[in-house]
Design a protein around this motif. Structure first.
Motif, PDB file in Angstrom:
ATOM      1  N   ASN A  52      41.330   1.595  45.984  1.00 17.38           N
ATOM      2  CA  ASN A  52      41.397   0.761  47.187  1.00 17.38           C
ATOM      3  C   ASN A  52      41.998   1.486  48.388  1.00 17.38           C
ATOM      4  O   ASN A  52      43.081   1.143  48.860  1.00 17.38           O
ATOM      5  N   GLY A  98      37.501  -6.622  53.640  1.00 14.66           N
ATOM      6  CA  GLY A  98      37.487  -5.307  53.030  1.00 14.66           C
ATOM      7  C   GLY A  98      37.863  -4.241  54.029  1.00 14.66           C
ATOM      8  O   GLY A  98      39.031  -4.074  54.386  1.00 14.66           O
ATOM      9  N   CYS A  99      36.869  -3.516  54.531  1.00  9.56           N
ATOM     10  CA  CYS A  99      37.104  -2.482  55.534  1.00  9.56           C
ATOM     11  C   CYS A  99      37.402  -3.139  56.884  1.00  9.56           C
ATOM     12  O   CYS A  99      36.804  -4.166  57.214  1.00  9.56           O
ATOM     13  N   HIS A 136      34.475  -8.267  50.449  1.00  4.97           N
ATOM     14  CA  HIS A 136      34.146  -8.384  49.033  1.00  4.97           C
ATOM     15  C   HIS A 136      33.944  -9.844  48.653  1.00  4.97           C
ATOM     16  O   HIS A 136      34.561 -10.748  49.226  1.00  4.97           O
ATOM     17  N   ALA A 141      30.438  -5.771  46.943  1.00  2.00           N
ATOM     18  CA  ALA A 141      30.566  -5.473  48.371  1.00  2.00           C
ATOM     19  C   ALA A 141      29.560  -6.323  49.125  1.00  2.00           C
ATOM     20  O   ALA A 141      28.424  -6.512  48.682  1.00  2.00           O
ATOM     21  N   VAL A 183      33.694  -3.429  42.393  1.00  2.00           N
ATOM     22  CA  VAL A 183      33.585  -2.537  43.545  1.00  2.00           C
ATOM     23  C   VAL A 183      34.344  -3.241  44.663  1.00  2.00           C
ATOM     24  O   VAL A 183      34.075  -4.403  44.989  1.00  2.00           O
ATOM     25  N   PRO A 201      35.496  -2.583  48.444  1.00  2.00           N
ATOM     26  CA  PRO A 201      35.446  -1.726  49.630  1.00  2.00           C
ATOM     27  C   PRO A 201      36.626  -1.981  50.574  1.00  2.00           C
ATOM     28  O   PRO A 201      36.889  -3.120  50.959  1.00  2.00           O
ATOM     29  N   THR A 202      37.320  -0.910  50.946  1.00  2.00           N
ATOM     30  CA  THR A 202      38.489  -1.061  51.821  1.00  2.00           C
ATOM     31  C   THR A 202      38.541  -0.023  52.932  1.00  2.00           C
ATOM     32  O   THR A 202      39.335  -0.168  53.858  1.00  2.00           O
ATOM     33  N   TYR A 242      35.560   2.954  48.248  1.00  2.00           N
ATOM     34  CA  TYR A 242      35.912   1.726  47.536  1.00  2.00           C
ATOM     35  C   TYR A 242      36.621   2.026  46.221  1.00  2.00           C
ATOM     36  O   TYR A 242      36.471   3.101  45.631  1.00  2.00           O
TER      37      TYR A 242
END
Length: 339
Positions: free
Chosen positions: A24, A230-231, A245, A258, A296, A298-299, A312
């Motif tokens: 992460n 997430g991101c 997510h 994701a 999965v 995503p960050t 991720y």
């Protein structure tokens, strides 16, 4: 839409602070170098923040000791799942502060990406039961109440509001910071003037009208349990691309996916489009089997030209990456305009 699997980027090492897992990551690219801040886990689920530098997915430098470690009671069990943004000449690193029982979001600031000063928690130190008492006047999914009761039953009646996936937008909106947070199971956005404003009274006011702050709700088949930011959102001429997510309830347990949405450029609380299916799913063996299988998460992301790399956590065990065309993603999103 073509999504390229770039494979494993980072794995656990023999260094004590990251001998169980790495996952992460927060990522920010400056002058062609991607700075990655990741959750490093020591056996016993003690987390700190590790640091490395990459060109694409090639690691060119990696610390053999943590960049940030737990110092205060509110984070004594670990610092988890960081996100990083740059705003007004300052880098903001947000992370989940875990004391072994409760989770809050805290943050640290830096001017140079290597020296960070902790600023403390920003999410409320409020009992879940007290938060739930503020919800009845709001128009909410039943699951908002369910999560409160769930955490009180599994952790204890004195558990505080569980706060993860919180950070600020990388740009002020109408002159204000925009806090992206996740009071389960949806994603909310709340404007504020200064970090000093984020008092318990401010939070109580927000929680009492939380339905007005909800931007994205669980809706699709892969979001039956919850969703979460997430991101940090990516600014494009078409709008803000939000990679988040979604979590599906299945007979074999939770499955993390994701997902992607497009937010209005001037008013990010307005959703323009949203993919009705996952952007990508657990398919590789390192995504399907690990400390927590079928994940999965995503960050972190890096956009260079049209190339979007998403970093991720995979199965809560290691860090991997996918690459896709931003133009293709935007075209796909615009096929699913929210009405």
């Amino acid at each position: 839409m073509n999504i390229k699997n770039l494979g494993i980027v980072l794995e656990a090492t023999k260094h004590e602070f990251e001998d169980q897992a790495v996952l992460n990551p927060a990522c920010i690219t400056v002058n062609g170098i991607t700075h990655m801040y990741y959750r490093a886990v020591h056996w016993g689920n003690i987390s700190s923040i590790g640091y490395c530098q990459l060109k694409g997915t090639e690691v060119i430098e990696r610390r053999d000791s943590p960049l940030l470690v737990s110092e205060f009671e509110y984070e004594k069990q670990g610092m988890e799942d960081p996100r990083i943004i740059f705003l007004d000449d300052t880098y903001y690193l947000f992370y989940s502060a875990y004391d072994g029982r409760n989770v809050r979001t805290a943050y640290a600031t830096s001017k140079d990406l290597t020296h960070f000063e902790k600023q403390g928690p920003i999410t409320p130190n409020i009992l879940y039961s007290d938060a739930l008492a503020l919800f009845p006047k709001c128009k909410l999914l039943e699951r908002y109440q369910w999560y409160g009761k769930h955490y009180q039953e599994t952790i204890g009646p004195d558990v505080i509001l569980w706060e993860k996936d919180t950070f600020i937008f990388p740009k002020k909106i109408n002159g204000k910071f925009l806090l992206t947070t996740r009071v389960m199971p949806g994603i909310q956005m709340m404007p504020f003037e200064n970090f000093s404003d984020l008092t318990l009274d401010w939070w109580k006011k927000q929680l009492a009208q939380i339905d007005k702050s909800i931007v994205i709700q669980p809706q699709f088949w892969f979001e039956t349990r919850k969703i979460g930011s997430g991101c940090p959102p990516i600014e494009t001429p078409e709008g803000w691309v939000c990679i988040y997510h979604g979590v599906e309830d299945t007979p074999r347990g939770n499955v993390y996916y994701a997902a992607a949405a497009l937010l209005d450029l001037q008013d990010p609380t307005k959703v323009i489009a949203r993919l009705p299916d996952p952007l990508f799913s657990p398919e590789e063996h390192w995504e399907k089997t690990g400390i927590v299988s079928n994940v999965v998460f995503p960050t972190g992301a890096s956009l260079t030209g049209d190339s979007l790399i998403i970093y991720y956590g995979a199965a809560d065990s290691l860090i991997a990456a996918k690459e896709l065309s931003m133009a293709e993603l935007l075209a796909e999103l615009k096929k699913h305009i929210v009405k």
